[in-house]
Design a protein around this motif. Structure first.
Motif, PDB file in Angstrom:
ATOM      1  N   MET A   1       0.837  -1.191   0.000  1.00  0.00           N
ATOM      2  CA  MET A   1       0.000   0.000   0.000  1.00  0.00           C
ATOM      3  C   MET A   1       0.875   1.246   0.000  1.00  0.00           C
ATOM      4  N   LYS A   2       0.383   2.225  -0.657  1.00  0.00           N
ATOM      5  CA  LYS A   2       1.103   3.482  -0.784  1.00  0.00           C
ATOM      6  C   LYS A   2       1.082   4.251   0.543  1.00  0.00           C
ATOM      7  N   SER A   3       2.251   4.741   0.969  1.00  0.00           N
ATOM      8  CA  SER A   3       2.362   5.548   2.188  1.00  0.00           C
ATOM      9  C   SER A   3       2.929   6.910   1.828  1.00  0.00           C
ATOM     10  N   GLU A   4       2.438   7.936   2.513  1.00  0.00           N
ATOM     11  CA  GLU A   4       2.918   9.297   2.278  1.00  0.00           C
ATOM     12  C   GLU A   4       2.916  10.080   3.579  1.00  0.00           C
ATOM     13  N   LEU A   5       3.803  11.048   3.668  1.00  0.00           N
ATOM     14  CA  LEU A   5       3.837  11.973   4.788  1.00  0.00           C
ATOM     15  C   LEU A   5       2.745  13.011   4.572  1.00  0.00           C
ATOM     16  N   LYS A   6       1.869  13.180   5.573  1.00  0.00           N
ATOM     17  CA  LYS A   6       0.727  14.091   5.423  1.00  0.00           C
ATOM     18  C   LYS A   6       0.524  14.944   6.675  1.00  0.00           C
ATOM     19  N   TYR A   7      -0.188  16.027   6.466  1.00  0.00           N
ATOM     20  CA  TYR A   7      -0.687  16.891   7.530  1.00  0.00           C
ATOM     21  C   TYR A   7      -2.168  16.573   7.670  1.00  0.00           C
ATOM     22  N   LYS A  11     -11.291  19.158  11.797  1.00  0.00           N
ATOM     23  CA  LYS A  11     -11.984  20.418  11.531  1.00  0.00           C
ATOM     24  C   LYS A  11     -13.311  20.517  12.285  1.00  0.00           C
ATOM     25  N   SER A  12     -14.039  19.412  12.418  1.00  0.00           N
ATOM     26  CA  SER A  12     -15.359  19.431  13.060  1.00  0.00           C
ATOM     27  C   SER A  12     -15.264  19.959  14.480  1.00  0.00           C
ATOM     28  N   GLY A  13     -15.990  21.047  14.741  1.00  0.00           N
ATOM     29  CA  GLY A  13     -16.054  21.613  16.075  1.00  0.00           C
ATOM     30  C   GLY A  13     -14.889  22.500  16.446  1.00  0.00           C
ATOM     31  N   TYR A  14     -13.932  22.673  15.553  1.00  0.00           N
ATOM     32  CA  TYR A  14     -12.737  23.428  15.894  1.00  0.00           C
ATOM     33  C   TYR A  14     -12.398  24.556  14.924  1.00  0.00           C
ATOM     34  N   GLY A  15     -12.992  24.587  13.754  1.00  0.00           N
ATOM     35  CA  GLY A  15     -12.570  25.578  12.774  1.00  0.00           C
ATOM     36  C   GLY A  15     -11.128  25.314  12.371  1.00  0.00           C
ATOM     37  N   ASP A  16     -10.319  26.346  12.449  1.00  0.00           N
ATOM     38  CA  ASP A  16      -8.924  26.228  12.024  1.00  0.00           C
ATOM     39  C   ASP A  16      -7.951  25.963  13.166  1.00  0.00           C
ATOM     40  N   CYS A  17      -8.462  25.652  14.353  1.00  0.00           N
ATOM     41  CA  CYS A  17      -7.598  25.439  15.524  1.00  0.00           C
ATOM     42  C   CYS A  17      -7.726  24.034  16.097  1.00  0.00           C
ATOM     43  N   GLY A  18      -8.144  23.071  15.282  1.00  0.00           N
ATOM     44  CA  GLY A  18      -8.324  21.707  15.768  1.00  0.00           C
ATOM     45  C   GLY A  18      -7.009  20.996  15.978  1.00  0.00           C
ATOM     46  N   PRO A  19      -7.059  19.863  16.671  1.00  0.00           N
ATOM     47  CA  PRO A  19      -5.865  19.051  16.832  1.00  0.00           C
ATOM     48  C   PRO A  19      -5.298  18.703  15.455  1.00  0.00           C
ATOM     49  N   ALA A  20      -3.980  18.722  15.339  1.00  0.00           N
ATOM     50  CA  ALA A  20      -3.342  18.469  14.048  1.00  0.00           C
ATOM     51  C   ALA A  20      -2.147  17.545  14.240  1.00  0.00           C
ATOM     52  N   TRP A  21      -1.872  16.763  13.200  1.00  0.00           N
ATOM     53  CA  TRP A  21      -0.804  15.774  13.232  1.00  0.00           C
ATOM     54  C   TRP A  21      -0.008  15.816  11.939  1.00  0.00           C
ATOM     55  N   ILE A  22       1.239  15.404  12.024  1.00  0.00           N
ATOM     56  CA  ILE A  22       2.055  15.121  10.854  1.00  0.00           C
ATOM     57  C   ILE A  22       2.562  13.704  11.034  1.00  0.00           C
ATOM     58  N   GLY A  23       2.287  12.877  10.024  1.00  0.00           N
ATOM     59  CA  GLY A  23       2.705  11.486  10.106  1.00  0.00           C
ATOM     60  C   GLY A  23       2.486  10.779   8.785  1.00  0.00           C
ATOM     61  N   MET A  24       2.874   9.518   8.748  1.00  0.00           N
ATOM     62  CA  MET A  24       2.688   8.705   7.549  1.00  0.00           C
ATOM     63  C   MET A  24       1.263   8.162   7.525  1.00  0.00           C
ATOM     64  N   VAL A  25       0.661   8.256   6.361  1.00  0.00           N
ATOM     65  CA  VAL A  25      -0.660   7.664   6.142  1.00  0.00           C
ATOM     66  C   VAL A  25      -0.503   6.584   5.078  1.00  0.00           C
ATOM     67  N   THR A  26      -1.434   5.646   5.068  1.00  0.00           N
ATOM     68  CA  THR A  26      -1.518   4.696   3.967  1.00  0.00           C
ATOM     69  C   THR A  26      -2.873   4.879   3.311  1.00  0.00           C
TER      70      THR A  26
END
Length: 127
Positions: A1-7, A11-26
């Protein structure tokens, strides 16, 4: 499976200040589902309110994008620290050209594995 580094940002309930992560996704075979941190996020195909993916369990919207080369991943109006997987720090630093992480902006964490079979079963039960 394809993996990529993503941000990834809740968004739900937070607008632009929600919890955020940087990590590998598949990605799923179709590329329409992103697996990350114990979640399955399905593409909204441009139909979201503030996100481009939704959590298939909670229906919360998320923003998923590539990391920006200048490190400005959050929306200009957003704020808060960004969780970054300890395993991808060196890769992230090389992509953004930083020497180190700003401890005021980033918090190191361990990203959880995702049980893809669980979400396949869940979606098949709904269909």
């Amino acid at each position: 499976m394809k993996s990529e580094l993503k941000y990834i940002e809740l968004k739900s309930g937070y607008g632009d200040c929600g919890p955020a992560w940087i990590g590998m996704v598949t990605f799923s075979k179709s590329g329409k589902t992103v697996y990350f941190n114990g979640k399955a996020l399905k593409s909204l195909n441009g139909m979201g309110i503030s996100g481009n993916y939704y959590d298939i369990e909670t229906r919360e919207e998320y923003w998923v994008s590539g990391v920006k080369k200048d490190g400005s991943d959050r929306h200009w109006a957003g704020g808060g620290s960004i969780f970054i997987d300890k395993e991808v720090v060196d890769l992230y630093l090389s992509k953004v050209g930083f020497d180190s992480l700003d401890k005021n902006k980033y918090e190191l964490i361990d990203i959880l594995p995702t049980d893809k079979d669980k979400f396949t079963r869940l979606e098949n039960e709904r269909n």
